[in-house]
Design a protein around this motif. Structure first.
Motif, mmCIF file in Angstrom:
data_model
loop_
_atom_site.group_PDB
_atom_site.id
_atom_site.type_symbol
_atom_site.label_atom_id
_atom_site.label_comp_id
_atom_site.label_asym_id
_atom_site.label_seq_id
_atom_site.Cartn_x
_atom_site.Cartn_y
_atom_site.Cartn_z
ATOM 1 N N THR A 196 -20.485 37.656 -27.853
ATOM 2 C CA THR A 196 -20.118 38.095 -29.191
ATOM 3 C C THR A 196 -21.351 38.470 -30.009
ATOM 4 O O THR A 196 -22.478 38.376 -29.528
ATOM 5 C CB THR A 196 -19.370 36.980 -29.958
ATOM 6 N N THR A 197 -21.091 38.808 -31.257
ATOM 7 C CA THR A 197 -22.165 39.051 -32.223
ATOM 8 C C THR A 197 -22.276 37.871 -33.182
ATOM 9 O O THR A 197 -22.832 37.999 -34.262
ATOM 10 C CB THR A 197 -21.890 40.344 -33.018
ATOM 11 N N ILE A 251 -25.930 41.650 -34.694
ATOM 12 C CA ILE A 251 -25.493 43.027 -34.947
ATOM 13 C C ILE A 251 -26.710 43.939 -35.062
ATOM 14 O O ILE A 251 -26.713 45.054 -34.531
ATOM 15 C CB ILE A 251 -24.612 43.085 -36.208
ATOM 16 N N LEU A 260 -28.045 44.684 -31.658
ATOM 17 C CA LEU A 260 -27.122 45.592 -30.975
ATOM 18 C C LEU A 260 -27.324 47.025 -31.472
ATOM 19 O O LEU A 260 -27.381 47.967 -30.673
ATOM 20 C CB LEU A 260 -25.681 45.142 -31.198
ATOM 21 N N SER A 286 -24.680 35.454 -27.293
ATOM 22 C CA SER A 286 -24.488 36.382 -28.408
ATOM 23 C C SER A 286 -25.725 37.245 -28.611
ATOM 24 O O SER A 286 -26.808 36.940 -28.106
ATOM 25 C CB SER A 286 -24.184 35.613 -29.693
ATOM 26 N N PHE A 326 -16.625 41.673 -30.949
ATOM 27 C CA PHE A 326 -17.521 42.032 -32.045
ATOM 28 C C PHE A 326 -17.007 41.303 -33.282
ATOM 29 O O PHE A 326 -15.891 41.541 -33.740
ATOM 30 C CB PHE A 326 -17.526 43.547 -32.289
ATOM 31 N N LEU A 378 -20.555 46.837 -27.756
ATOM 32 C CA LEU A 378 -20.898 45.497 -27.295
ATOM 33 C C LEU A 378 -20.681 45.378 -25.785
ATOM 34 O O LEU A 378 -21.495 44.801 -25.062
ATOM 35 C CB LEU A 378 -20.077 44.449 -28.051
ATOM 36 N N GLN A 379 -19.593 45.952 -25.283
ATOM 37 C CA GLN A 379 -19.321 45.927 -23.844
ATOM 38 C C GLN A 379 -20.371 46.727 -23.073
ATOM 39 O O GLN A 379 -20.818 46.304 -22.004
ATOM 40 C CB GLN A 379 -17.915 46.463 -23.556
ATOM 41 N N THR A 391 -15.436 39.809 -24.517
ATOM 42 C CA THR A 391 -16.358 40.220 -25.562
ATOM 43 C C THR A 391 -15.610 40.288 -26.886
ATOM 44 O O THR A 391 -14.399 40.532 -26.913
ATOM 45 C CB THR A 391 -16.968 41.605 -25.262
ATOM 46 N N ARG A 417 -17.242 49.520 -32.207
ATOM 47 C CA ARG A 417 -18.229 48.455 -32.040
ATOM 48 C C ARG A 417 -17.972 47.590 -30.814
ATOM 49 O O ARG A 417 -18.903 47.134 -30.170
ATOM 50 C CB ARG A 417 -18.269 47.591 -33.285
ATOM 51 N N GLU A 418 -16.700 47.348 -30.505
ATOM 52 C CA GLU A 418 -16.369 46.528 -29.339
ATOM 53 C C GLU A 418 -16.846 47.201 -28.053
ATOM 54 O O GLU A 418 -17.408 46.554 -27.169
ATOM 55 C CB GLU A 418 -14.859 46.274 -29.282
#
Length: 189
Positions: A148-149, A169, A172, A166, A99, A45-46, A97, A41-42
């Motif tokens: 972030t989320t 989720i 995303l 942000s 998550f 996000l990136q 970042t 997940r990280e």
């Protein structure tokens, strides 16, 4: 790219230009990650931030460092910056970042979220100080952001002078499915 405003920034950019991957390589890396991501997940996000940084951090121009220590040499005692961008103001912008799973409840989940919220700010502020010291760049030429989320970080970011953005989720995950479809369609054509 030459930065005339500060010798430390100029030296840092020149060092990064010699050692870094190009933005095209970053794009290829993130496109492959999007098509292969199952549970990281990280990284997702990136990838989202890489493709949408102009919408969330509009002053950012070009990634000069990704997932490396601020000395650029990989010394782990410095920590790792998720992203360092050049900006239109001839400064550098550090972005961390994180998550943060806002979907689960319970005391343990709340404690984990609080720890992650604190850590992401601590990381970016610490990296700013280390980058400043190592490259002799005045801290006022280094901006910080977190992505972030978790939308609840905004007030803390304002207190610490850290740009805080942000995405939910759900947004995303929807972006991931759409981008993955787009990339697979592009490959098949």
């Amino acid at each position: 790219m030459k930065f005339m405003t500060d010798r430390g920034i100029t030296q840092f950019i020149e060092f990064c230009d010699k050692t870094r991957q190009s933005c095209t390589n970053f794009r290829d890396f993130f496109e492959q990650a999007i098509c292969q991501i199952s549970s990281e997940r990280e990284l997702l996000l990136q990838a989202f931030l890489f493709f949408n940084s102009d919408k969330f951090f509009p002053s950012c121009i070009d990634v000069v460092l990704f997932e490396q220590s601020p000395d650029g040499l990989g010394n782990t005692h410095f920590g790792k910056c998720d992203f360092i961008y050049t900006t239109e103001k001839d400064t550098l912008f550090l972005i961390e970042t994180k998550f943060i799973n806002t979907r689960i409840g319970g005391k343990t989940a709340r404690n984990t979220r609080n720890s992650q919220r604190n850590k992401v700010f601590e990381q970016v502020i610490s990296l700013k100080q280390k980058l400043s010291q190592f490259w002799e760049i005045p801290e006022e030429l280094l901006d910080c952001g977190v992505f972030t989320t978790d939308p609840r970080l905004l007030p803390r970011g304002l207190e610490l002078n850290v740009a805080t953005k942000s995405i939910s989720i759900e947004q995303l995950e929807n972006w991931h499915l759409a981008k993955k479809h787009e990339l697979k369609t592009k490959v098949n054509n």
